[in-house]
Scaffold this motif. Structure first.
Motif, PDB file in Angstrom:
ATOM      1  N   SER A 137     -19.734  36.817  41.702  1.00  0.00           N
ATOM      2  CA  SER A 137     -18.550  36.560  40.878  1.00  0.00           C
ATOM      3  C   SER A 137     -18.353  35.055  40.686  1.00  0.00           C
ATOM      4  CB  SER A 137     -17.300  37.156  41.528  1.00  0.00           C
ATOM      5  OG  SER A 137     -17.422  38.557  41.655  1.00  0.00           O
ATOM      6  N   LEU A 138     -18.109  34.660  39.430  1.00  0.00           N
ATOM      7  CA  LEU A 138     -17.773  33.274  39.159  1.00  0.00           C
ATOM      8  C   LEU A 138     -16.385  32.967  39.726  1.00  0.00           C
ATOM      9  CD1 LEU A 138     -19.047  32.990  35.472  1.00  0.00           C
ATOM     10  CD2 LEU A 138     -20.226  32.261  37.561  1.00  0.00           C
ATOM     11  N   VAL A 139     -16.186  31.716  40.086  1.00  0.00           N
ATOM     12  CA  VAL A 139     -14.922  31.286  40.676  1.00  0.00           C
ATOM     13  C   VAL A 139     -14.032  30.705  39.578  1.00  0.00           C
ATOM     14  CG1 VAL A 139     -13.826  29.768  42.357  1.00  0.00           C
ATOM     15  CG2 VAL A 139     -16.062  30.806  42.872  1.00  0.00           C
ATOM     16  N   TYR A 140     -12.868  31.305  39.397  1.00  0.00           N
ATOM     17  CA  TYR A 140     -11.908  30.821  38.397  1.00  0.00           C
ATOM     18  C   TYR A 140     -10.840  30.016  39.109  1.00  0.00           C
ATOM     19  CZ  TYR A 140      -8.522  30.896  34.544  1.00  0.00           C
ATOM     20  OH  TYR A 140      -7.645  30.548  33.552  1.00  0.00           O
ATOM     21  N   GLN A 141     -10.776  28.728  38.796  1.00  0.00           N
ATOM     22  CA  GLN A 141      -9.834  27.847  39.469  1.00  0.00           C
ATOM     23  C   GLN A 141      -9.467  26.704  38.543  1.00  0.00           C
ATOM     24  OE1 GLN A 141     -11.398  26.182  43.106  1.00  0.00           O
ATOM     25  NE2 GLN A 141      -9.354  25.826  43.953  1.00  0.00           N
ATOM     26  N   ASP A 142      -8.185  26.394  38.477  1.00  0.00           N
ATOM     27  CA  ASP A 142      -7.689  25.284  37.653  1.00  0.00           C
ATOM     28  C   ASP A 142      -8.138  25.407  36.196  1.00  0.00           C
ATOM     29  OD1 ASP A 142      -6.496  24.153  39.931  1.00  0.00           O
ATOM     30  OD2 ASP A 142      -8.346  23.102  40.455  1.00  0.00           O
ATOM     31  N   GLY A 143      -8.158  26.642  35.695  1.00  0.00           N
ATOM     32  CA  GLY A 143      -8.459  26.870  34.288  1.00  0.00           C
ATOM     33  C   GLY A 143      -9.916  26.816  33.914  1.00  0.00           C
ATOM     34  N   GLY A 144     -10.813  26.790  34.888  1.00  0.00           N
ATOM     35  CA  GLY A 144     -12.244  26.749  34.587  1.00  0.00           C
ATOM     36  C   GLY A 144     -13.054  27.558  35.588  1.00  0.00           C
ATOM     37  N   TYR A 145     -14.327  27.717  35.275  1.00  0.00           N
ATOM     38  CA  TYR A 145     -15.205  28.563  36.089  1.00  0.00           C
ATOM     39  C   TYR A 145     -16.325  27.747  36.730  1.00  0.00           C
ATOM     40  CZ  TYR A 145     -13.128  32.885  34.327  1.00  0.00           C
ATOM     41  OH  TYR A 145     -12.265  33.912  34.044  1.00  0.00           O
ATOM     42  N   SER A 146     -16.670  28.141  37.940  1.00  0.00           N
ATOM     43  CA  SER A 146     -17.785  27.523  38.656  1.00  0.00           C
ATOM     44  C   SER A 146     -18.555  28.611  39.396  1.00  0.00           C
ATOM     45  CB  SER A 146     -17.286  26.453  39.631  1.00  0.00           C
ATOM     46  OG  SER A 146     -16.418  27.021  40.599  1.00  0.00           O
ATOM     47  N   ILE A 147     -19.696  28.228  39.952  1.00  0.00           N
ATOM     48  CA  ILE A 147     -20.574  29.169  40.650  1.00  0.00           C
ATOM     49  C   ILE A 147     -20.359  29.062  42.150  1.00  0.00           C
ATOM     50  CG2 ILE A 147     -22.993  29.768  41.122  1.00  0.00           C
ATOM     51  CD1 ILE A 147     -23.638  28.516  38.343  1.00  0.00           C
ATOM     52  N   ASP A 148     -20.248  30.195  42.808  1.00  0.00           N
ATOM     53  CA  ASP A 148     -20.207  30.251  44.272  1.00  0.00           C
ATOM     54  C   ASP A 148     -21.659  30.327  44.757  1.00  0.00           C
ATOM     55  OD1 ASP A 148     -20.048  30.913  46.958  1.00  0.00           O
ATOM     56  OD2 ASP A 148     -18.385  32.313  46.706  1.00  0.00           O
ATOM     57  N   PHE A 149     -22.241  29.162  45.046  1.00  0.00           N
ATOM     58  CA  PHE A 149     -23.663  29.122  45.384  1.00  0.00           C
ATOM     59  C   PHE A 149     -23.957  29.754  46.737  1.00  0.00           C
ATOM     60  CE2 PHE A 149     -23.603  25.838  42.097  1.00  0.00           C
ATOM     61  CZ  PHE A 149     -24.725  26.188  41.376  1.00  0.00           C
ATOM     62  N   GLU A 150     -23.021  29.659  47.664  1.00  0.00           N
ATOM     63  CA  GLU A 150     -23.239  30.304  48.963  1.00  0.00           C
ATOM     64  C   GLU A 150     -23.342  31.805  48.791  1.00  0.00           C
ATOM     65  OE1 GLU A 150     -20.367  29.106  51.830  1.00  0.00           O
ATOM     66  OE2 GLU A 150     -20.947  26.985  51.784  1.00  0.00           O
ATOM     67  N   ASP A 151     -22.433  32.366  47.999  1.00  0.00           N
ATOM     68  CA  ASP A 151     -22.480  33.807  47.728  1.00  0.00           C
ATOM     69  C   ASP A 151     -23.735  34.158  46.939  1.00  0.00           C
ATOM     70  OD1 ASP A 151     -21.012  36.506  47.554  1.00  0.00           O
ATOM     71  OD2 ASP A 151     -21.430  36.056  45.445  1.00  0.00           O
ATOM     72  N   PHE A 152     -24.120  33.297  45.999  1.00  0.00           N
ATOM     73  CA  PHE A 152     -25.323  33.516  45.189  1.00  0.00           C
ATOM     74  C   PHE A 152     -26.548  33.693  46.078  1.00  0.00           C
ATOM     75  CE2 PHE A 152     -28.937  31.796  42.691  1.00  0.00           C
ATOM     76  CZ  PHE A 152     -28.831  32.536  41.523  1.00  0.00           C
ATOM     77  N   GLU A 153     -26.749  32.777  46.997  1.00  0.00           N
ATOM     78  CA  GLU A 153     -27.925  32.868  47.861  1.00  0.00           C
ATOM     79  C   GLU A 153     -27.793  33.990  48.878  1.00  0.00           C
ATOM     80  OE1 GLU A 153     -31.100  29.970  50.078  1.00  0.00           O
ATOM     81  OE2 GLU A 153     -29.063  29.190  49.748  1.00  0.00           O
TER      82      GLU A 153
END
Length: 389
Positions: A137-153
């Motif tokens: 799941s992408l991280v939605y914070q402060d109006g934008g999205y980022s990648i949870d790389f720890e969860d990804f791996e």
């Protein structure tokens, strides 16, 4: 051409305009849902198609060297990626290619990773082919999205992921992934033996200040683990002509993918799609640049309109694509109530955020590739509906 001109698309067998009842929607909604622009294709495309129509024979066709040269030049000049002719496999669409990649590179029960909320055919393609769906799941914070790389791996390791479906630029959240983000994902995939299918169909739509980077182009090693899915269809509004260009540098991956196409019985592409693609890539650059300038104006209009008239709906600032993600959480409605508001009160046909995964609940996706007057009408209808809450 004038992108302000409104064209009547009703009674043209348009999925967007003529198929509300078949799609379970009331008739008469203003449709701004599917990724289908309300603009005619560039004149160079229409002229090329008309020339073939005058010839009048539509037999089995294969692209010539000129087709590949147009494709190669487009990716070299627009995206800095030098592609080779031997990498190219043509399919009728990117979703077709996603399914072919899933079937050719995994077995039933294998896990496939996606980053939700994401283009809903990713999920459908995985489940329809009896593979296991795993979400980063992408991280939605402060109006934008980022990648949870720890969860990804962690998901790649724990779920024994074989295939990762990357969406770049990302639909629907509008991210144009940075080089740092793409390289980090690529290095993790290399380390764990994961093949990447990169859907880059929206590559030509990055907003000022952002640049689309072809994932496979960033490292020679990435080329060898990647199937890159491209098409002129979103760029030039050619979806009905059914042509996509799938680029696979690795010979083993390419042979496996081609074998799956053989099993599906697909060989020659639509002749009109081939003609349109070549014409667009040869002569459509100025049309695209003009379109992108118009879309920036539409985005500015949406931003200002929401700020002045519907401040409870938040624009998730897009970096790319013409599909805009609206955060409606401040309205305080559950997903069903939000959809009723949009459909029954506002009279709009948008894409409900929940279509893109659980993480999309409370959002709506709207297509801004339409004349500004149409966009204004849609936002006015939405404003009136919200005012009645």
């Amino acid at each position: 051409m004038s992108f302000d001109t409104i064209y009547d698309r009703k009674n043209t067998n348009s999925l967007k305009y003529d198929c509300a009842a078949r799609c379970g929607k009331p008739e008469g909604l203003l449709p701004l849902w599917v990724a289908d622009m309300d603009f005619p294709a560039p004149e160079c495309v229409n002229e090329a198609l008309e020339e073939r129509c005058r010839h009048g024979i539509y037999g089995y066709s294969e692209p010539d060297e000129r087709y590949f040269q147009a494709l190669q030049n487009w990716f070299s000049t627009r995206h800095g990626w030098n592609v080779e002719n031997g990498w190219l496999i043509k399919t009728p669409g990117v979703v077709f290619a996603l399914c072919a990649a899933i079937r050719s590179l995994t077995e039933p029960g294998d896990a496939v990773l996606i980053q939700t909320p994401v283009y809903y055919p990713f999920t459908e393609s995985i489940l329809a082919n009896d593979r296991r769906l795993v979400r980063n799941s992408l991280v939605y914070q402060d109006g934008g999205y980022s990648i949870d790389f720890e969860d990804f791996e962690r998901k790649i390791e724990s779920e024994k992921i074989k295939l990762f479906l990357l969406c770049n630029p990302h639909n629907p959240v509008g991210r144009v992934w940075t080089e740092q983000e793409l390289v980090r994902m690529g290095e993790i995939c290399l380390q764990h033996g994961v093949t990447v299918v990169s859907d880059e169909i929206h590559a030509d739509f990055a907003y000022p200040g952002h640049r689309h980077l072809v994932f496979a182009s960033l490292r020679p090693q990435f080329e060898q683990i990647t199937i890159t899915c491209t098409a002129p269809t979103k760029t030039f509004n050619l979806a009905g002509l059914q042509i996509s260009n799938i680029l696979i540098p690795n010979q083993s991956l390419r042979h496996a993918f081609r074998a799956e196409l053989d099993r599906a019985g697909y060989s020659q592409a639509n002749v009109m799609g081939l003609i349109a693609c070549r014409a667009a890539y040869e002569s459509g650059a100025q049309w695209l640049d003009d379109l992108k300038e118009y879309l920036v104006g539409n985005l500015d209009f949406v931003r200002e309109y929401l700020r002045e008239h519907i401040p409870s709906i938040r624009l998730v600032e897009p970096q790319g694509t013409y599909l805009i993600w609206l955060d409606c959480a401040a309205l305080g409605l559950d997903d069903d109530a939000l959809n009723r508001l949009v459909i029954e009160k506002a009279g709009l046909w948008l894409d409900s955020g929940s279509m893109f995964g659980e993480e999309g609940k409370g959002f709506q996706r709207i297509n801004i590739a339409c004349p500004r007057a149409v966009l204004r009408q849609a936002l006015e209808q939405l404003a009136h509906a919200v005012a009645e809450l």
